[in-house]
Enzyme design. Sequence first.
Site, PDB file in Angstrom:
ATOM      1  N   SER A   1     -25.522  54.252   0.427  1.00 12.66           N
ATOM      2  CA  SER A   1     -25.629  54.749  -0.794  1.00 12.66           C
ATOM      3  C   SER A   1     -26.927  55.494  -1.234  1.00 12.66           C
ATOM      4  CB  SER A   1     -25.043  53.917  -2.122  1.00 12.66           C
ATOM      5  OG  SER A   1     -26.082  52.961  -2.256  1.00 12.66           O
TER       6      SER A   1
ATOM      7  N   THR B   1     -23.540  48.930   1.797  1.00 12.40           N
ATOM      8  CA  THR B   1     -23.704  47.550   2.385  1.00 12.40           C
ATOM      9  C   THR B   1     -22.531  46.879   2.589  1.00 12.40           C
ATOM     10  OG1 THR B   1     -26.073  47.434   1.736  1.00 12.40           O
ATOM     11  CG2 THR B   1     -24.857  45.467   2.440  1.00 12.40           C
TER      12      THR B   1
ATOM     13  N   ASP C   1     -27.615  50.749  -3.851  1.00  7.96           N
ATOM     14  CA  ASP C   1     -28.714  51.463  -4.089  1.00  7.96           C
ATOM     15  C   ASP C   1     -28.592  52.738  -5.476  1.00  7.96           C
ATOM     16  OD1 ASP C   1     -30.635  50.254  -2.641  1.00  7.96           O
ATOM     17  OD2 ASP C   1     -30.421  51.807  -0.873  1.00  7.96           O
TER      18      ASP C   1
END
Length: 338
Positions: free
Chosen positions: A59, A13, A92
């Site tokens: 991720s 992100t 993540d």
Amino acid sequence: MKKNILLVFTGGTIGSQLSGDTINTNGNAGFKLLQRFTEQDPKPDSVGFKTLQPLQILSENLHPSHWPQIIAAIEAEDLSQFDGIIVTHGTDSLAFSAAALSLYFNSLSVPMLLVSSDLPLDNPQANGVANFLCAVEFIRQLYLAGVFVPYRNPGQVMQIHLGARLSSCLPLSSDFISLQSQAWMRFENGQFQSLQNLEPSERSSIALKPDFSNRILLIRPYPGLDYSAYNLDTVDAVLHDLYHSGTACASGALGKQYSLVEFINRCARRGIKIYLAPALYSESAYASTRELLDCGAEMIWNTSLEAAYAKLLLAYGNFDTPQAISALLVRNLAHEQL
């Protein structure tokens, strides 16, 4: 004195932007991070960055085969020329990568910090720039070797986590915690404050190859888990997650396919070892836990699931004998053990 920092972009992100109603990685997002840093840091000229981008993925798409790519990019540099390393990463799978890099770089002589963002940087609520500013300030102020994760949960003070003790983000939130909710440091008003007294001498370093096995099966428990659904043809070892009390179903009253004891026996007949984590070592244990250990499962004590998984991948990727594998698992390489 000017600090030189190796900055490794991997996506996530923090390396993404919103286009329409879709968030995806963007090659320019990492450099936007540097622009925001220059705008918000009071002394941006006191640091210099060398940038690398070995990966550009979200991720959730991370695979253990990506870790050697990150490692190779870092090790291709002359690390003696840098005062610290910053790796940008998605949230993540952040805890898994933090554990893997902590364990592999267990003898690192400079600080490495993994930096993430809960939202794309264009969102004014995103914490990515604050996390990055903290990472840079850590390198400026503290010359502490190891792998760390600075992260500010919404509405909370910035915390610095030991990479090998970071737990995955809490469900339906963007909050991260360390094992037993005990972060290593906090950062407030430009100052770092220790919350745990850990010395580098507590670590037991060892040189490892960046070889992560792809034959470790991770199983998470839930009521009604049917072990007969698992194909073991491509499995060398199993890591079985546990409920919070260090337990899993040991009863076959409703069918042998629901019993971990029976699954351990099935694996044993095929020469497949089963490891259990996480659990705190204690002289006493639930009857179900004792039964699992008595039938041959091996507990990875006092270690997070993420660190246990990364450690098993390294152990089976680096060693061939049960003795060497077990010897690595009991070593405290990066403060992963409580």
